[in-house]
Design a protein around this motif. Structure first.
Motif, PDB file in Angstrom:
ATOM      1  N   GLU A   1       0.842  -1.204   0.000  1.00 35.27           N
ATOM      2  CA  GLU A   1       0.000   0.000   0.000  1.00 35.27           C
ATOM      3  C   GLU A   1       0.870   1.244   0.000  1.00 35.27           C
ATOM      4  O   GLU A   1       1.807   1.374   0.802  1.00 35.27           O
ATOM      5  N   GLY A   2       0.586   2.167  -0.916  1.00 37.33           N
ATOM      6  CA  GLY A   2       1.325   3.411  -1.019  1.00 37.33           C
ATOM      7  C   GLY A   2       2.568   3.331  -1.881  1.00 37.33           C
ATOM      8  O   GLY A   2       3.203   4.350  -2.155  1.00 37.33           O
ATOM      9  N   SER A   3       2.920   2.131  -2.329  1.00 32.80           N
ATOM     10  CA  SER A   3       4.105   1.973  -3.177  1.00 32.80           C
ATOM     11  C   SER A   3       3.814   2.434  -4.600  1.00 32.80           C
ATOM     12  O   SER A   3       2.653   2.666  -4.981  1.00 32.80           O
ATOM     13  N   LEU A   4       4.861   2.545  -5.397  1.00 34.05           N
ATOM     14  CA  LEU A   4       4.701   2.886  -6.810  1.00 34.05           C
ATOM     15  C   LEU A   4       3.821   1.864  -7.500  1.00 34.05           C
ATOM     16  O   LEU A   4       2.939   2.213  -8.301  1.00 34.05           O
ATOM     17  N   GLU A   5       4.035   0.598  -7.203  1.00 32.98           N
ATOM     18  CA  GLU A   5       3.265  -0.468  -7.843  1.00 32.98           C
ATOM     19  C   GLU A   5       1.788  -0.387  -7.466  1.00 32.98           C
ATOM     20  O   GLU A   5       0.904  -0.582  -8.317  1.00 32.98           O
TER      21      GLU A   5
ATOM     22  N   LEU B   1       8.054   4.133  -2.110  1.00 28.73           N
ATOM     23  CA  LEU B   1       8.608   2.782  -2.159  1.00 28.73           C
ATOM     24  C   LEU B   1       8.448   2.195  -3.555  1.00 28.73           C
ATOM     25  O   LEU B   1       7.391   2.372  -4.194  1.00 28.73           O
ATOM     26  N   GLN B   2       9.475   1.491  -4.023  1.00 26.43           N
ATOM     27  CA  GLN B   2       9.438   0.807  -5.316  1.00 26.43           C
ATOM     28  C   GLN B   2      10.024  -0.590  -5.129  1.00 26.43           C
ATOM     29  O   GLN B   2      10.997  -0.780  -4.413  1.00 26.43           O
ATOM     30  N   ARG B   3       9.442  -1.564  -5.828  1.00 28.64           N
ATOM     31  CA  ARG B   3       9.862  -2.964  -5.649  1.00 28.64           C
ATOM     32  C   ARG B   3      10.926  -3.366  -6.671  1.00 28.64           C
ATOM     33  O   ARG B   3      10.823  -3.061  -7.859  1.00 28.64           O
ATOM     34  N   PHE B   4      11.926  -4.114  -6.193  1.00 28.35           N
ATOM     35  CA  PHE B   4      12.995  -4.659  -7.024  1.00 28.35           C
ATOM     36  C   PHE B   4      13.144  -6.147  -6.688  1.00 28.35           C
ATOM     37  O   PHE B   4      13.570  -6.486  -5.574  1.00 28.35           O
TER      38      PHE B   4
ATOM     39  N   HIS C   1      13.029  -6.388  -0.860  1.00 27.64           N
ATOM     40  CA  HIS C   1      12.715  -6.010  -2.231  1.00 27.64           C
ATOM     41  C   HIS C   1      12.244  -4.572  -2.441  1.00 27.64           C
ATOM     42  O   HIS C   1      12.053  -4.173  -3.594  1.00 27.64           O
ATOM     43  N   TYR C   2      12.066  -3.798  -1.398  1.00 26.96           N
ATOM     44  CA  TYR C   2      11.580  -2.431  -1.588  1.00 26.96           C
ATOM     45  C   TYR C   2      12.642  -1.400  -1.231  1.00 26.96           C
ATOM     46  O   TYR C   2      13.362  -1.545  -0.246  1.00 26.96           O
ATOM     47  N   VAL C   3      12.715  -0.364  -2.060  1.00 32.71           N
ATOM     48  CA  VAL C   3      13.661   0.735  -1.878  1.00 32.71           C
ATOM     49  C   VAL C   3      12.910   2.040  -2.127  1.00 32.71           C
ATOM     50  O   VAL C   3      12.047   2.115  -3.009  1.00 32.71           O
ATOM     51  N   HIS C   4      13.221   3.083  -1.371  1.00 35.83           N
ATOM     52  CA  HIS C   4      12.628   4.397  -1.638  1.00 35.83           C
ATOM     53  C   HIS C   4      13.278   5.015  -2.876  1.00 35.83           C
ATOM     54  O   HIS C   4      14.508   5.035  -3.002  1.00 35.83           O
TER      55      HIS C   4
END
Length: 448
Positions: A350-354, A386-389, A403-406
């Motif tokens: 929730e709130g992430s780029l994805e 937050l963005q997932r990698f 897996h998440y980085v700002h």
């Protein structure tokens, strides 16, 4: 003042360009790339079918319509060079499947998969149809230390046996450790073995001095000398890399991405030295191709990225495309050297780029691209989020940490492709397990 997410969603819905599979999907994106000489196309995981398929679609158009001359990928130099020979009509491989045969170490599926096989077959056909517009395929990575040592010696044996003997004596420094460069790094870093740095650098310098003389042998000889010189460059940088692994991730990461940038610059010089202007598509993970200055990789960990280095060196000639997904399936492993399997990707936090892009898609097309140079889009995606990698390992039980980085997406990329629900990449190797990998990257647990 930061915009509320419902406002951002509406802005992005109005700006989204649907991706329906039509031939015209990327017309606007190609127009936005303009005269860029470097188009960097990332991926949010190493195991998502749509990322590979759409990256190949966009690359085919860049080659056919914009005259791009090379594809450089996050792969080891000698493995990819076998593919390069195949697509150029050289070597003995009878098809794309066999040309991908040198990708043996974990993770094999990253390059030995159906989407890459299809692209390699297409590239071979393109080069047959347009021999005057030959396109190469190259690797940018540096894990292949021992294969590169052998490749340098093998090349010199064919052109200068005495030079091959000198290379053999220099590289004998590494023999104590067989095919385990991590053991070399450990022994040298903790004073148990004298570093082989001087020997590796001396061999690279000798090949550079011989370049003008050997280049007079013709285009093929020139290409083969370039191949050997790059293997020598890789050996010198890999020697430093494996020693740095025991000093911390940040330093070894920076050596790796700096090597990729050096290799890209060398490809540019080599092609232009043959009298042909170069335009290069780069394929790698978002973590490498996104601008690290716009993520906590850069501002908190001090890490560089290939995308940052390319932007800094060629600011007017670089266009970076990121790719994201909200949920679906991914081909990944539970741990390093573990078998690959299709895994379920959890919905974006929730709130992430994805999560945001999922809500954007709910108002229309679930698959779309965004122009991050558009003023309204840039304002909406300029704040930290937050963005997932996901790399070659997926750890859903520790997903937030692993897996998440700002990031600030609008500064990290120039465009974003979003595929809301994605499928797992299909490996070419269906056998259980993976080849043991002695040359292990420092990217555990995410394995970018």
């Amino acid at each position: 003042m930061t915009q509320p997410d419902d406002t951002i969603t509406r802005v992005l819905q109005a700006a989204a360009h649907p991706l329906s599979g039509a031939s015209s999907d990327y017309d606007g994106l190609l127009e936005r790339t303009g005269d860029a000489r470097f188009v960097l196309i990332g991926e949010a995981s190493h195991g998502t079918h749509e990322f590979y398929r759409e990256r190949a679609r966009l690359t085919r158009r860049l080659i056919d319509e914009r005259g791009f001359t090379a594809v450089a990928v996050e792969a080891d130099w000698p493995d990819a060079y076998r593919v390069n020979r195949y697509v150029r009509g050289q070597g003995e491989d009878g098809g794309a499947l066999t040309a991908l045969g040198d990708f043996e170490r974990f993770p094999r599926w990253m390059w030995r998969n159906e989407d890459v096989q299809d692209f390699v077959a297409w590239l071979r056909d393109h080069n047959r149809r347009r021999p005057g517009q030959m396109v190469g395929f190259y690797g940018l990575d540096l894990y292949s230390l021992h294969r590169s040592l052998a490749a340098v010696i093998g090349y010199l044996e064919s052109v200068d046996p005495e030079a091959a003997d000198r290379a053999r004596r220099r590289y004998a420094c590494f023999e104590e450790f067989g095919d385990n460069p991590q053991a070399y790094g450990y022994a040298t870093e903790y004073g148990r073995w004298e570093p082989c740095e001087d020997q590796a650098v001396a061999q690279l310098l000798e090949l550079r001095r011989r370049e003008a003389e050997l280049a007079r042998g013709g285009i093929l000889a020139e290409d083969e000398h370039f191949y050997a010189e790059q293997n020598a460059r890789l050996a010198a940088n890999a020697e430093t890399y494996y020693r740095s692994m025991f000093r911390g991730r940040d330093q070894s990461w920076n050596i790796r991405d700096s090597h990729m940038a050096e290799t890209l610059a060398a490809l540019l010089r080599h092609g232009e030295g043959q009298g042909r202007p170069q335009k290069i598509v780069v394929w790698a993970h978002n973590s490498h191709l996104g601008d690290a200055r716009a993520s906590e990789m850069g501002w908190r960990r001090g890490e560089l990225s290939l995308g940052q280095l390319v932007r800094e060196r060629w600011p007017e000639d670089t266009f970076i495309v990121g790719q994201t997904t909200h949920a679906g399936r991914v081909t990944a492993s539970d741990g390093w050297d573990a078998p690959a399997r299709a895994r379920t990707v959890r919905p974006g936090l929730e709130g992430s780029l994805e999560d945001l892009l999922h809500r954007v898609g709910a108002g229309g097309s679930q698959n779309f691209w965004l122009d991050l140079r558009d003023q309204a889009v840039a304002a909406s995606l300029g704040a930290e989020r937050l963005q997932r990698f996901i790399g070659v390992i997926y750890a859903p039980q520790t997903e937030r940490y692993s897996h998440y980085v700002h990031t600030c997406p609008a500064r990290m990329y120039d465009a974003l492709l979003h595929f809301d629900h994605t499928a797992a990449l299909v490996p070419l190797d269906r056998t259980p397990g993976e080849q043991p990998a002695r040359e292990v990257p420092d990217t555990f647990p995410t394995g970018e």
